[in-house]
Design a protein around this motif. Structure first.
Motif, PDB file in Angstrom:
ATOM      1  N   PHE A  11       7.758  60.864  84.742  1.00  0.00           N
ATOM      2  CA  PHE A  11       8.687  60.953  85.876  1.00  0.00           C
ATOM      3  C   PHE A  11      10.041  61.274  85.277  1.00  0.00           C
ATOM      4  O   PHE A  11      10.672  60.400  84.686  1.00  0.00           O
ATOM      5  CB  PHE A  11       8.755  59.636  86.645  1.00  0.00           C
ATOM      6  CG  PHE A  11       7.474  59.292  87.355  1.00  0.00           C
ATOM      7  CD1 PHE A  11       7.078  59.984  88.488  1.00  0.00           C
ATOM      8  CD2 PHE A  11       6.661  58.283  86.876  1.00  0.00           C
ATOM      9  CE1 PHE A  11       5.906  59.676  89.140  1.00  0.00           C
ATOM     10  CE2 PHE A  11       5.487  57.960  87.527  1.00  0.00           C
ATOM     11  CZ  PHE A  11       5.106  58.662  88.655  1.00  0.00           C
ATOM     12  N   GLN A  14      11.107  59.835  81.807  1.00  0.00           N
ATOM     13  CA  GLN A  14      10.306  58.648  81.507  1.00  0.00           C
ATOM     14  C   GLN A  14       8.823  59.027  81.362  1.00  0.00           C
ATOM     15  O   GLN A  14       8.216  59.557  82.296  1.00  0.00           O
ATOM     16  CB  GLN A  14      10.484  57.648  82.656  1.00  0.00           C
ATOM     17  CG  GLN A  14       9.721  56.365  82.465  1.00  0.00           C
ATOM     18  CD  GLN A  14       9.649  55.562  83.766  1.00  0.00           C
ATOM     19  OE1 GLN A  14       9.984  56.056  84.845  1.00  0.00           O
ATOM     20  NE2 GLN A  14       9.199  54.334  83.649  1.00  0.00           N
ATOM     21  N   SER A  36       3.893  44.618  83.236  1.00  0.00           N
ATOM     22  CA  SER A  36       4.411  45.242  84.443  1.00  0.00           C
ATOM     23  C   SER A  36       5.123  46.549  84.097  1.00  0.00           C
ATOM     24  O   SER A  36       5.900  46.592  83.158  1.00  0.00           O
ATOM     25  CB  SER A  36       5.385  44.266  85.093  1.00  0.00           C
ATOM     26  OG  SER A  36       5.578  44.603  86.412  1.00  0.00           O
ATOM     27  N   GLY A  37       4.828  47.582  84.858  1.00  0.00           N
ATOM     28  CA  GLY A  37       5.533  48.846  84.663  1.00  0.00           C
ATOM     29  C   GLY A  37       4.934  49.765  83.623  1.00  0.00           C
ATOM     30  O   GLY A  37       5.514  50.796  83.307  1.00  0.00           O
ATOM     31  N   GLY A  39       2.268  51.475  84.048  1.00  0.00           N
ATOM     32  CA  GLY A  39       1.648  52.627  84.712  1.00  0.00           C
ATOM     33  C   GLY A  39       0.215  52.378  85.160  1.00  0.00           C
ATOM     34  O   GLY A  39      -0.562  53.312  85.312  1.00  0.00           O
ATOM     35  N   LYS A  40      -0.127  51.134  85.419  1.00  0.00           N
ATOM     36  CA  LYS A  40      -1.482  50.834  85.897  1.00  0.00           C
ATOM     37  C   LYS A  40      -1.691  51.412  87.296  1.00  0.00           C
ATOM     38  O   LYS A  40      -2.699  52.070  87.568  1.00  0.00           O
ATOM     39  CB  LYS A  40      -1.708  49.307  85.925  1.00  0.00           C
ATOM     40  CG  LYS A  40      -1.475  48.628  84.590  1.00  0.00           C
ATOM     41  CD  LYS A  40      -1.748  47.139  84.631  1.00  0.00           C
ATOM     42  CE  LYS A  40      -0.817  46.320  85.503  1.00  0.00           C
ATOM     43  NZ  LYS A  40       0.586  46.271  85.052  1.00  0.00           N
ATOM     44  N   SER A  41      -0.722  51.151  88.162  1.00  0.00           N
ATOM     45  CA  SER A  41      -0.856  51.667  89.531  1.00  0.00           C
ATOM     46  C   SER A  41      -0.813  53.193  89.541  1.00  0.00           C
ATOM     47  O   SER A  41      -1.513  53.839  90.320  1.00  0.00           O
ATOM     48  CB  SER A  41       0.255  51.114  90.415  1.00  0.00           C
ATOM     49  OG  SER A  41       0.192  49.715  90.463  1.00  0.00           O
ATOM     50  N   VAL A  42       0.019  53.754  88.652  1.00  0.00           N
ATOM     51  CA  VAL A  42       0.097  55.215  88.572  1.00  0.00           C
ATOM     52  C   VAL A  42      -1.260  55.780  88.167  1.00  0.00           C
ATOM     53  O   VAL A  42      -1.738  56.771  88.737  1.00  0.00           O
ATOM     54  CB  VAL A  42       1.199  55.639  87.573  1.00  0.00           C
ATOM     55  CG1 VAL A  42       1.105  57.111  87.238  1.00  0.00           C
ATOM     56  CG2 VAL A  42       2.573  55.310  88.138  1.00  0.00           C
ATOM     57  N   GLN A  86      -1.772  47.987  95.798  1.00  0.00           N
ATOM     58  CA  GLN A  86      -1.078  46.778  95.347  1.00  0.00           C
ATOM     59  C   GLN A  86      -0.328  46.110  96.502  1.00  0.00           C
ATOM     60  O   GLN A  86      -0.324  44.900  96.636  1.00  0.00           O
ATOM     61  CB  GLN A  86      -0.103  47.155  94.227  1.00  0.00           C
ATOM     62  CG  GLN A  86       0.577  45.965  93.601  1.00  0.00           C
ATOM     63  CD  GLN A  86       1.283  46.324  92.316  1.00  0.00           C
ATOM     64  OE1 GLN A  86       1.253  47.460  91.865  1.00  0.00           O
ATOM     65  NE2 GLN A  86       1.914  45.348  91.714  1.00  0.00           N
ATOM     66  N   HIS A 197      -3.502  40.868  86.638  1.00  0.00           N
ATOM     67  CA  HIS A 197      -2.726  40.136  85.641  1.00  0.00           C
ATOM     68  C   HIS A 197      -3.410  38.824  85.319  1.00  0.00           C
ATOM     69  O   HIS A 197      -2.925  38.059  84.492  1.00  0.00           O
ATOM     70  CB  HIS A 197      -1.325  39.842  86.173  1.00  0.00           C
ATOM     71  CG  HIS A 197      -0.440  41.036  86.215  1.00  0.00           C
ATOM     72  ND1 HIS A 197      -0.077  41.728  85.080  1.00  0.00           N
ATOM     73  CD2 HIS A 197       0.138  41.703  87.234  1.00  0.00           C
ATOM     74  CE1 HIS A 197       0.691  42.743  85.414  1.00  0.00           C
ATOM     75  NE2 HIS A 197       0.830  42.756  86.720  1.00  0.00           N
TER      76      HIS A 197
HETATM   77  N1  LIG Z   1       6.737  57.952  92.542  1.00  0.00           N
HETATM   78  C1  LIG Z   1       7.378  57.577  91.440  1.00  0.00           C
HETATM   79  N2  LIG Z   1       8.509  58.200  91.061  1.00  0.00           N
HETATM   80  C2  LIG Z   1       9.173  57.851  89.952  1.00  0.00           C
HETATM   81  N3  LIG Z   1       8.772  56.874  89.135  1.00  0.00           N
HETATM   82  C3  LIG Z   1       7.672  56.198  89.441  1.00  0.00           C
HETATM   83  C4  LIG Z   1       6.896  56.516  90.615  1.00  0.00           C
HETATM   84  N4  LIG Z   1       5.831  55.675  90.662  1.00  0.00           N
HETATM   85  C5  LIG Z   1       5.939  54.888  89.585  1.00  0.00           C
HETATM   86  N5  LIG Z   1       7.019  55.183  88.851  1.00  0.00           N
HETATM   87  C6  LIG Z   1       7.419  54.541  87.595  1.00  0.00           C
HETATM   88  O1  LIG Z   1       6.284  54.472  86.772  1.00  0.00           O
HETATM   89  C7  LIG Z   1       6.267  53.257  86.040  1.00  0.00           C
HETATM   90  C8  LIG Z   1       4.908  52.610  86.176  1.00  0.00           C
HETATM   91  O2  LIG Z   1       4.762  52.129  87.488  1.00  0.00           O
HETATM   92  P1  LIG Z   1       3.456  51.368  87.967  1.00  0.00           P
HETATM   93  O3  LIG Z   1       3.672  51.057  89.397  1.00  0.00           O
HETATM   94  O4  LIG Z   1       2.256  52.145  87.625  1.00  0.00           O
HETATM   95  O5  LIG Z   1       3.493  50.032  87.119  1.00  0.00           O
HETATM   96  P2  LIG Z   1       2.377  48.909  87.049  1.00  0.00           P
HETATM   97  O6  LIG Z   1       1.785  48.958  85.699  1.00  0.00           O
HETATM   98  O7  LIG Z   1       1.456  49.027  88.194  1.00  0.00           O
HETATM   99  O8  LIG Z   1       3.267  47.598  87.174  1.00  0.00           O
HETATM  100  P3  LIG Z   1       2.998  46.274  88.032  1.00  0.00           P
HETATM  101  O9  LIG Z   1       2.107  45.420  87.218  1.00  0.00           O
HETATM  102  O10 LIG Z   1       4.345  45.679  88.183  1.00  0.00           O
HETATM  103  O11 LIG Z   1       2.397  46.699  89.311  1.00  0.00           O
HETATM  104  C9  LIG Z   1       7.396  52.410  86.576  1.00  0.00           C
HETATM  105  O12 LIG Z   1       8.421  52.409  85.616  1.00  0.00           O
HETATM  106  C10 LIG Z   1       7.856  53.121  87.825  1.00  0.00           C
HETATM  107  O13 LIG Z   1       9.242  53.044  87.922  1.00  0.00           O
END
Ligand SMILES: Nc1ncnc2c1ncn2[C@@H]1O[C@H](COP(=O)(O)OP(=O)(O)OP(=O)(O)O)[C@@H](O)[C@H]1O
Ligand SMILES: [Mg+2]
Lengths: 249, 263
Positions: A11, A14, A36-37, A39-42, A86, A197
């Protein structure tokens, strides 16, 4: 069943995922853990094809969802997925009942009674009967998660993608959700991904554990091996220590 | 190097604008593609028609009434200078049918329903509801945008018709009831001055404005940025863009239609 091959996602400046590869076999469930953060959800959104990777490809049941040309082609692949977001991502203008019925009504042309029976069956298996007429805003977060789960399960999908199914649930209901997932495993042969988690609770429903850190998969093994691994980052993560290779950002 | 910086900034701006245009056109074509592809979900369309159309009737009627009334007062004042107060009826009807009916209705619907649609879709976007639709193999363009776009195209002309009718009634009431013009003159002058081409031109404008309204409101909501600020910005942009677009398109449409219908 799901092959993730050298997938990168950025992104802007990043780098969230950096050439991630992961195989999820048919009939096996994989837990994805990590701070957290990371990128699991991504990663989950890339699997469903609602985000596109910058590099690499993802195959779902042999179909390449990253190469699908149209939304229509992607939809044929998505028809096999049951997704829990989530945030639960319930439709806030629909009641709980309508939310659970939604995918069935949209994708099949069933009679009203058949839809009704399916909704009631699914809602009962998650103890949601008394919430059916409420709106998502009116129910606690833990219940919303269960509604999201019901909405994913009602289609009896062959692949499940659950983003933190237990976060926000109290321990008793949390265990109920794990039992339900195990029940689905036995009934349909669960293939899927569970982000969580909750270590080690989540290990009771998965066959493999993959840990993401710094945009890469640093460990992918069975839960037993995961517990005994010598990887320092994994050790730190499991024990919840503040000292170690994982830095709080 | 102020010159280089200025050029760069202009260039970036032009690129942004053209990219936005391209995206919104792709969005529109894909939505129209989904509109013609079965299955058709009439109940969603009807719900939107109710929201955009039926729920706007009262406010549109009210504005129509007062617009017609003020046109009669202004018309009488101006035409009296030429000793031509007999033409108040024609002036009121022609202004309403050709210009004010479609434009004011469109602006009102944009302010009332356009902002609401953008906010609704924008919130669905930021709370992952649109992602959820896609993950369930439901096309958000078909489920959310098609009913709103079509409802806009149908509702705005209908509301315009009502605006004009009520407006003429308001004009009549003021001209005949308060200003003491003869009812017969008002009506005969109006009927002889208004041709069916005037009505067509008003109708075509209303359809085009309805289309602009739906397109802008849906697109701005669909491309909404993050958080409350994102929704705020999307809603503002939606109303401003659609209103400006309606007025700009109005000028060109009027020029074209007048020329076409004159021949
Ligand atoms: N649509 C988007 N645009 C820009 N950045 C994004 C977008 N979606 C996610 N991110 C960034 O990608 C990174 C990973 O986000 P993600 O939601 O996958 O984290 P996660 O591992 O699921 O964390 P958590 O355990 O808190 O849910 C974060 O830093 C977030 O800011
Ligand atoms: Mg997450």
């Amino acid at each position: 069943m799901i092959s993730i091959r050298n997938v990168s996602k950025r992104f802007g400046p990043q780098v969230v995922l950096d050439r991630v590869s992961l195989e999820i076999e048919a009939g096996k469930a994989t837990a994805i853990v990590g701070p957290s953060g990371v990128g699991k959800s991504v990663l989950l959104k890339l699997i469903m094809g609602i985000m596109d990777p910058d590099e690499g490809e993802i195959l779902v049941c042999g179909e390449n969802i990253t190469r699908a040309r149209s939304e229509h082609e992607k939809n044929e692949i998505r028809a096999q997925l049951g997704v829990l977001f989530q945030s639960a991502a319930l439709f806030d203008s629909l009641t709980v009942y309508e939310n659970i019925a939604f995918p069935v009504e949209q994708r099949f042309s069933l009679a009203k009674e058949q839809v009704h029976k399916k909704v009631i069956d699914t809602a009962c298996s998650l103890s949601l009967e008394r919430y059916l007429l409420s709106y998502p805003e009116e129910i606690p977060m833990g219940v919303r998660k269960r509604v999201g789960l019901a909405r994913a399960l009602i289609m009896e999908p062959s692949i499940f993608l659950f983003d933190e199914p237990n976060t926000g649930l109290d321990p008793v209901v949390g265990q109920e959700v794990y039992d339900l997932i195990n029940h689905c495993r036995e009934r349909w042969g669960f293939t899927g991904v569970v982000i969580s988690h909750e270590i080690p609770e989540v290990f009771q429903v998965v066959d493999r554990v993959a840990m993401l850190l710094g945009g890469r998969v640093i460990e992918c093994c069975s839960p037993e091996e995961f517990i005994r691994t010598s990887n320092l980052a994994v050790q730190q993560f499991m024990k919840g220590l503040t000292d170690g290779p994982i830095k709080i950002q | 190097m102020p010159f280089v910086a200025a050029t760069e900034s202009i260039g970036r701006h032009v690129m942004d604008v053209s990219e936005n245009w391209g995206r919104s056109c792709i969005f529109l074509f894909r939505t129209l593609g989904q509109a013609v592809r079965p299955p058709y979900q009439f109940h969603l369309f009807i719900a939107q028609l109710l929201h955009i159309g039926a729920n706007s009737t009262l406010v549109i009627a009210l504005i129509g009434l007062f617009t017609g009334a003020v046109l009669a007062v202004q018309g009488e004042y101006t035409l009296a200078k030429f000793g031509a107060t007999a033409y108040v009826g024609s002036a009121v009807a022609l202004s309403l049918i050709r210009e004010l009916g479609p434009v004011l209705t469109a602006l009102m619907v944009i302010g009332r329903a356009g902002s609401a649609i953008t906010a609704e879709i924008g919130i669905m976007r930021i709370t992952e509801q649109i992602d959820a639709l896609r993950s369930m193999a439901v096309d958000p363009l078909k489920y959310l945008m098609v009913p709103r776009l079509l409802a806009g195209i149908i509702a705005v002309p209908l509301l315009t018709g009502m605006f004009i009718t009520v407006g003429i009634f308001g004009g009549y009431a003021v001209a005949v009831g308060l200003l003491g013009l003869s009812s017969g003159t008002f009506m005969t002058q109006m009927i002889s001055a208004v041709s069916s081409l005037d009505v067509y031109s008003g109708f075509i404008k209303a359809v085009v404005f309805g289309f602009i309204f739906g397109w802008v409101a849906c697109y701005k909501g669909y491309t909404c940025g993050f958080g409350a600020v994102g929704v705020n910005r999307a809603t503002t942009q939606s109303v401003v863009t659609a209103s400006v677009a309606v007025l700009v398109v109005d000028y060109f449409l009027t020029s074209i239609l007048t020329r076409v219908f004159m021949e």
